[in-house]
Design a protein around this motif. Structure first.
Motif, PDB file in Angstrom:
ATOM      1  N   GLN A 204       0.821  -1.201   0.000  1.00 34.04           N
ATOM      2  CA  GLN A 204       0.000   0.000   0.000  1.00 34.04           C
ATOM      3  C   GLN A 204       0.855   1.252   0.000  1.00 34.04           C
ATOM      4  OE1 GLN A 204      -3.423   0.099  -0.329  1.00 34.04           O
ATOM      5  NE2 GLN A 204      -2.953   2.268  -0.667  1.00 34.04           N
ATOM      6  N   SER A 205       1.951   1.220   0.755  1.00 32.35           N
ATOM      7  CA  SER A 205       2.860   2.364   0.809  1.00 32.35           C
ATOM      8  C   SER A 205       3.469   2.641  -0.566  1.00 32.35           C
ATOM      9  CB  SER A 205       3.963   2.091   1.835  1.00 32.35           C
ATOM     10  OG  SER A 205       4.909   3.137   1.849  1.00 32.35           O
ATOM     11  N   GLN A 206       3.839   1.584  -1.264  1.00 34.29           N
ATOM     12  CA  GLN A 206       4.394   1.747  -2.605  1.00 34.29           C
ATOM     13  C   GLN A 206       3.353   2.317  -3.573  1.00 34.29           C
ATOM     14  OE1 GLN A 206       5.931  -2.097  -3.696  1.00 34.29           O
ATOM     15  NE2 GLN A 206       7.366  -2.158  -1.980  1.00 34.29           N
ATOM     16  N   ARG A 224       4.660   4.701 -14.879  1.00 39.51           N
ATOM     17  CA  ARG A 224       4.180   4.093 -13.641  1.00 39.51           C
ATOM     18  C   ARG A 224       4.071   2.571 -13.767  1.00 39.51           C
ATOM     19  NH1 ARG A 224      -0.280   5.373  -9.545  1.00 39.51           N
ATOM     20  NH2 ARG A 224      -0.445   3.364  -8.467  1.00 39.51           N
ATOM     21  N   LEU A 225       3.579   2.104 -14.914  1.00 36.98           N
ATOM     22  CA  LEU A 225       3.456   0.659 -15.127  1.00 36.98           C
ATOM     23  C   LEU A 225       4.810  -0.032 -15.029  1.00 36.98           C
ATOM     24  CD1 LEU A 225       0.896   0.575 -18.086  1.00 36.98           C
ATOM     25  CD2 LEU A 225       0.476   0.004 -15.689  1.00 36.98           C
ATOM     26  N   SER A 226       5.839   0.584 -15.605  1.00 32.77           N
ATOM     27  CA  SER A 226       7.191   0.025 -15.546  1.00 32.77           C
ATOM     28  C   SER A 226       7.720   0.004 -14.115  1.00 32.77           C
ATOM     29  CB  SER A 226       8.141   0.835 -16.436  1.00 32.77           C
ATOM     30  OG  SER A 226       7.734   0.772 -17.785  1.00 32.77           O
ATOM     31  N   PHE A 227       7.459   1.111 -13.409  1.00 32.78           N
ATOM     32  CA  PHE A 227       7.920   1.191 -12.020  1.00 32.78           C
ATOM     33  C   PHE A 227       7.202   0.168 -11.132  1.00 32.78           C
ATOM     34  CE2 PHE A 227       9.176   5.772 -12.978  1.00 32.78           C
ATOM     35  CZ  PHE A 227      10.530   5.462 -13.037  1.00 32.78           C
ATOM     36  N   GLU A 228       5.920  -0.059 -11.398  1.00 37.61           N
ATOM     37  CA  GLU A 228       5.176  -1.049 -10.617  1.00 37.61           C
ATOM     38  C   GLU A 228       5.764  -2.448 -10.806  1.00 37.61           C
ATOM     39  OE1 GLU A 228       1.164  -0.612 -11.908  1.00 37.61           O
ATOM     40  OE2 GLU A 228       0.635   0.793 -10.301  1.00 37.61           O
ATOM     41  N   LYS A 229       6.129  -2.785 -12.038  1.00 36.69           N
ATOM     42  CA  LYS A 229       6.739  -4.089 -12.311  1.00 36.69           C
ATOM     43  C   LYS A 229       8.069  -4.232 -11.583  1.00 36.69           C
ATOM     44  CE  LYS A 229       4.525  -4.790 -16.798  1.00 36.69           C
ATOM     45  NZ  LYS A 229       4.734  -4.943 -18.260  1.00 36.69           N
ATOM     46  N   MET A 230       8.853  -3.147 -11.556  1.00 39.20           N
ATOM     47  CA  MET A 230      10.127  -3.184 -10.832  1.00 39.20           C
ATOM     48  C   MET A 230       9.893  -3.387  -9.338  1.00 39.20           C
ATOM     49  SD  MET A 230      12.332  -0.151 -12.675  1.00 39.20           S
ATOM     50  CE  MET A 230      13.675  -0.360 -11.496  1.00 39.20           C
ATOM     51  N   ALA A 231       8.871  -2.708  -8.811  1.00 33.78           N
ATOM     52  CA  ALA A 231       8.572  -2.829  -7.382  1.00 33.78           C
ATOM     53  C   ALA A 231       8.140  -4.242  -7.023  1.00 33.78           C
ATOM     54  CB  ALA A 231       7.481  -1.832  -7.003  1.00 33.78           C
ATOM     55  N   GLU A 232       7.367  -4.889  -7.900  1.00 33.24           N
ATOM     56  CA  GLU A 232       6.911  -6.255  -7.657  1.00 33.24           C
ATOM     57  C   GLU A 232       8.081  -7.232  -7.590  1.00 33.24           C
ATOM     58  OE1 GLU A 232       4.165  -7.021 -10.758  1.00 33.24           O
ATOM     59  OE2 GLU A 232       2.546  -5.822  -9.887  1.00 33.24           O
ATOM     60  N   VAL A 239      13.354   2.096  -7.530  1.00 31.60           N
ATOM     61  CA  VAL A 239      12.289   2.903  -8.140  1.00 31.60           C
ATOM     62  C   VAL A 239      12.220   4.268  -7.462  1.00 31.60           C
ATOM     63  CG1 VAL A 239       9.784   3.117  -8.381  1.00 31.60           C
ATOM     64  CG2 VAL A 239      10.899   0.952  -8.913  1.00 31.60           C
ATOM     65  N   LYS A 240      12.226   4.245  -6.139  1.00 39.31           N
ATOM     66  CA  LYS A 240      12.124   5.493  -5.376  1.00 39.31           C
ATOM     67  C   LYS A 240      13.314   6.408  -5.662  1.00 39.31           C
ATOM     68  CE  LYS A 240      10.880   6.973  -0.695  1.00 39.31           C
ATOM     69  NZ  LYS A 240      11.812   8.112  -0.634  1.00 39.31           N
TER      70      LYS A 240
END
Length: 303
Positions: A204-206, A224-232, A239-240
């Motif tokens: 949730q924080s991410q 954002r989609l690319s960053f979400e995949k990296m975060a997963e 990412v941050k």
């Protein structure tokens, strides 16, 4: 008369019991020689009607009366001087069950008339080369290096936990090893739940961070989609770092550009289809002058 070759209910003097139902008989039945006292040089007859009854391996002796020794042994059996038999087996699987060693699987190699009953200690153990083995050698072969006493000691391990550990696990003063096992299992469940809760909070924080970054114009919807995949994949710190560095060089947010654009003035709530219907020429101009806003409008079609 019939002989009991082996009694599966008795533990012999060597410290183990033979599971009669696990004895393979096929090879022996093809050549059911009767020996005297396990001596391969003293074949005194053959065995017939080989069978298992009431957890006992049974057989009927047929003596070679043309052989002097066979005739003599037959006489002693008939006169009740000899009335015991013993088997020679090749161990295939050894287990420690209910505080005793059990030959769960074995193969019958020979059966003998003997002065001492088989399950009182005269049973013989062989390897594939028909070389005699001691039971200690068998235990080593099956990775049972400890004897029965050591196995019992291992089964009766006394747990000595610190007072703090007993308190954390919620154990009573007279706890047993089983109580410890159950308490640890319960703590494992609690830990797994805490891990799941923590993971949800981190997720949730991410999501909140990426939402704020997109709203502030630091990243586009595609980025954002690319960053979400990296975060997963566990790379959220990377990412941050990338987004924070990008924010330092940003001189104008997407919101600023929208507010400054004369094209979008008064049309902030229009979606892509509204633009196409009401002002397609303005939409083309918006694509040229403000590509990020144009990209955002395109995404409204998917939504």
């Amino acid at each position: 008369m019939d002989f009991i070759l082996s009694d599966g209910k008795s533990t012999n003097t060597k410290g183990y019991r033979t599971n009669v139902l696990g004895i393979l008989l096929e090879r022996f039945k093809a050549n059911p020689v009767m020996l005297f006292d396990h001596d391969t040089g003293k074949v005194i007859g053959r065995w017939e009607n080989i069978r298992i009854e009431d957890d006992k391996l049974m057989a009927t002796p047929v003596f070679d009366l043309d052989d002097p020794q066979g005739k003599e042994v037959a006489r002693k059996v008939d006169k009740n001087f000899l009335r015991a038999a013993s088997i020679g087996i090749m161990p295939l699987r050894l287990e420690y069950i209910n505080d005793e060693f059990v030959l769960v699987e074995s193969e019958l190699m020979e059966a003998s008339i003997v002065p001492i009953p088989s399950d009182a200690g005269a049973i013989r153990l062989y390897n594939e080369k028909l070389e005699e083995l001691s039971f200690d050698q068998v235990k080593v072969n099956f990775n049972f290096n400890n004897n029965k006493q050591k196995s019992n000691e291992m089964a009766e391990v006394v747990f000595r936990l610190s007072h703090k550990t007993v308190e954390i696990l919620g154990l009573e003063a007279d706890y047993t090893p089983k109580d410890v096992e159950l308490a640890v299992a319960e703590k494992d469940k609690e830990i797994e739940k805490l891990k799941a809760d923590l993971k949800a909070v981190e997720k949730q924080s991410q999501t909140d961070y990426l939402n704020n970054a997109e709203k502030a114009g630091k990243i586009s919807a595609v980025e954002r989609l690319s960053f979400e995949k990296m975060a997963e994949k566990g790379c959220f710190e990377d990412v941050k770092t990338m987004i924070d560095a990008k924010a330092e060089t940003a001189t104008e947010t997407l919101a600023d550009k929208v507010n400054k654009s004369s094209i979008t003035a008064g049309r902030e709530n229009w979606d892509y289809l509204k633009w196409m219907k009401e002002d397609s020429a303005g939409l083309e101009k918006l694509r040229a002058e403000n590509p990020k806003e144009f990209e955002r409008l395109q995404l409204t079609i998917k939504k």
